[in-house]
Design an enzyme around this catalytic site. Structure first.
Site, mmCIF file in Angstrom:
data_model
loop_
_atom_site.group_PDB
_atom_site.id
_atom_site.type_symbol
_atom_site.label_atom_id
_atom_site.label_comp_id
_atom_site.label_asym_id
_atom_site.label_seq_id
_atom_site.Cartn_x
_atom_site.Cartn_y
_atom_site.Cartn_z
ATOM 1 N N PHE A 105 0.859 -1.195 0.000
ATOM 2 C CA PHE A 105 0.000 0.000 0.000
ATOM 3 C C PHE A 105 0.884 1.231 0.000
ATOM 4 C CE2 PHE A 105 -2.404 3.449 1.986
ATOM 5 C CZ PHE A 105 -3.544 3.425 1.194
ATOM 6 N N LYS A 132 2.479 9.871 8.274
ATOM 7 C CA LYS A 132 1.741 9.406 9.467
ATOM 8 C C LYS A 132 2.207 10.032 10.786
ATOM 9 C CE LYS A 132 -0.899 5.498 7.953
ATOM 10 N NZ LYS A 132 -0.660 4.995 6.601
ATOM 11 N N ASP A 191 9.191 2.801 1.544
ATOM 12 C CA ASP A 191 8.002 3.479 2.055
ATOM 13 C C ASP A 191 7.949 3.228 3.563
ATOM 14 O OD1 ASP A 191 5.504 4.261 2.925
ATOM 15 O OD2 ASP A 191 4.439 3.505 1.153
HETATM 16 C C1 LIG Z 1 -0.883 5.273 5.196
HETATM 17 C C2 LIG Z 1 0.137 4.862 4.204
HETATM 18 C C3 LIG Z 1 0.315 5.579 3.003
HETATM 19 C C4 LIG Z 1 -0.601 6.696 2.586
HETATM 20 O O1 LIG Z 1 -0.549 7.776 3.453
HETATM 21 P P1 LIG Z 1 -1.688 8.918 3.374
HETATM 22 O O2 LIG Z 1 -1.221 9.912 4.379
HETATM 23 O O3 LIG Z 1 -2.977 8.261 3.703
HETATM 24 O O4 LIG Z 1 -1.673 9.437 1.988
HETATM 25 C C5 LIG Z 1 1.326 5.184 2.165
HETATM 26 N N1 LIG Z 1 2.126 4.150 2.465
HETATM 27 C C6 LIG Z 1 2.001 3.443 3.599
HETATM 28 C C7 LIG Z 1 2.920 2.323 3.884
HETATM 29 C C8 LIG Z 1 0.989 3.775 4.503
HETATM 30 O O5 LIG Z 1 0.839 3.053 5.608
#
Ligand SMILES: *Cc1c(COP(=O)(O)O)cnc(C)c1O
Length: 400
Positions: free
Chosen positions: A139, A253, A224
């Protein structure tokens, strides 16, 4: 008309129906939150791994209030001292990185990271090196580029045509990765732990192999760390556990503990290719967000990480004891990012039963609960959560 039900009714009339929401949260303090009917909960979702220092941490409140009385927003047409300070603090905590770019969310940080990966190769005279390799079940956000790169079909469905030049490999499969990296690959993007897909840690050696393969084939390694960073796994960044360093990394986050901000960190070699005018953000790195993020980093330097590792071990031991009840298969994850793998009982039912008992957790798929409590959790709060979770697991109806 201010309780949970009336807010739900009003929300259902005026908001787009893309979320599945339960109760209305009106106040928070530390690990605790209260809903619109006055019910108290232990918040083990933490704003989806965002509230690393709990709710309304005094140092963060102070930083926000002070900055709110000084200046809120000026845009990146001007230097922003707080932004420079934040970049310095982040780079100091991230020895391999030399450049920072700020935006407002994880999806935006990844969007910038993916765009920069392509631009880097294009600037070097290799525009054909534009393919992004990513993992199944990953994700990376909800922009069109990031849902294309994310390994979940359901988030692309109906939004086609998607961005060209993206391919997927099974998470943790070194041979598949090696085969996928070609002279037209720009970058490989990976999460150290699959967060949204049920807290699945990378297999031992996978990140090291990915680093070795990408380096050998002239491909950029993009990590990420939107969910796993800022101390979530017990160290500043999850990749520290693996002893590898990427070329680019995204954060968001928990970076400002609940105030929206995202960041892209880069090596000097790659980061300097985000040249004047090539990318930008109106709000990105604004004084309010940077002031709060600075306060978060200051707290993390003050012993929060070491304590969170101790309490995580205590929490993990408590959760492991639930295995004996026969409805928990195992616990996985690291630090304050844990997945409870259930058997014979639906995760959604346990989530509901836990909520009724004053514990907020997050069901992922059929059988996993994600726990992402604050790094400041105490052993007593961990014990109380385990007790409530155990009761919820026992009370949930058996799977049909
Ligand atoms: C939450 C998340 C995102 C997206 O972040 P947003 O602030 O919702 O755009 C991207 N990558 C990972 C691994 C995440 O947990």
């Amino acid at each position: 008309m201010t309780g949970n039900d009336s807010i739900a009714q009003r929300a259902q009339k005026v908001l787009t129906p893309n979320y599945r929401q339960s109760v209305a949260i009106v106040r928070g303090e530390g690990v605790r939150v209260w809903d619109a009917d006055g019910k108290e909960y232990l918040d083990f979702l933490g704003g989806v791994a965002v509230n690393a220092l709990g709710h309304c941490h005094p140092a963060l409140v102070r930083a926000l209030e002070e900055q709110a009385r000084t200046v809120w927003h000026v845009s990146n047409h001007y230097f922003i001292p707080r932004q420079v300070e934040l970049a310095e603090a982040l780079l100091e905590a991230t020895p391999w990185a030399r450049r920072a770019f700020f935006c407002n969310s994880g999806g935006e940080a990844n969007e910038a990271m993916l765009k920069l990966a392509r631009k880097y190769h294009s600037d070097l005279g290799h525009p054909e090196r534009n393919e992004i390799v990513a993992c199944d079940d990953s994700f990376h956000g909800r922009t069109l580029f990031t849902v294309t790169v994310g390994g979940q079909e359901k988030y692309r469905h109906g939004f086609e045509p998607v961005v060209p030049g993206v391919r997927h490999v099974p998470y943790g499969d070194v041979a598949a990765l090696e085969a996928a990296l070609t002279p037209t690959t720009a970058a490989f993007i990976v999460e150290p732990i699959l967060g949204e897909s049920g807290v699945v840690p990378a297999p031992e050696g996978y990140l090291q192999a990915a680093r070795e393969l990408t380096r050998r084939k002239g491909v950029l390694l993009l990590l990420d760390e939107v969910q796993t960073g800022i101390g979530r796994t017990g160290r500043m960044w999850a990749h520290e556990w693996a002893g590898v360093t990427p070329d680019l990394m995204s954060s968001a986050k928990a970076l400002a503990g609940g105030f929206p901000i995202g960041a892209l960190l880069a090596t000097e070699e790659v980061g300097t290719h985000l040249t004047p005018g090539s990318h930008g953000s109106t709000f990105g790195g604004n004084p309010l967000a940077c002031a709060v993020a600075l306060a978060v980093l200051k707290e993390l330097r003050g012993g929060v990480l070491a304590r969170s590792r101790e309490v995580s071990a205590h929490l993990l031991a408590g959760l492991e004891r639930l295995v004996a009840g026969g409805r928990v298969e195992r616990i996985r994850g690291r630090g304050m990012l844990l997945g409870v793998v259930l058997k014979g009982v639906a995760a959604a039912e346990v989530m509901k039963a836990a909520r009724a008992r004053g514990l907020l957790v997050n069901a992922i798929g059929e059988s996993v609960l994600r726990l992402a409590p604050p790094l400041t959790l105490t052993p007593a709060e961990a014990d109380l959560a385990v007790e409530r979770l155990g009761a919820a697991i026992a009370a949930a109806p058996a799977k049909g």
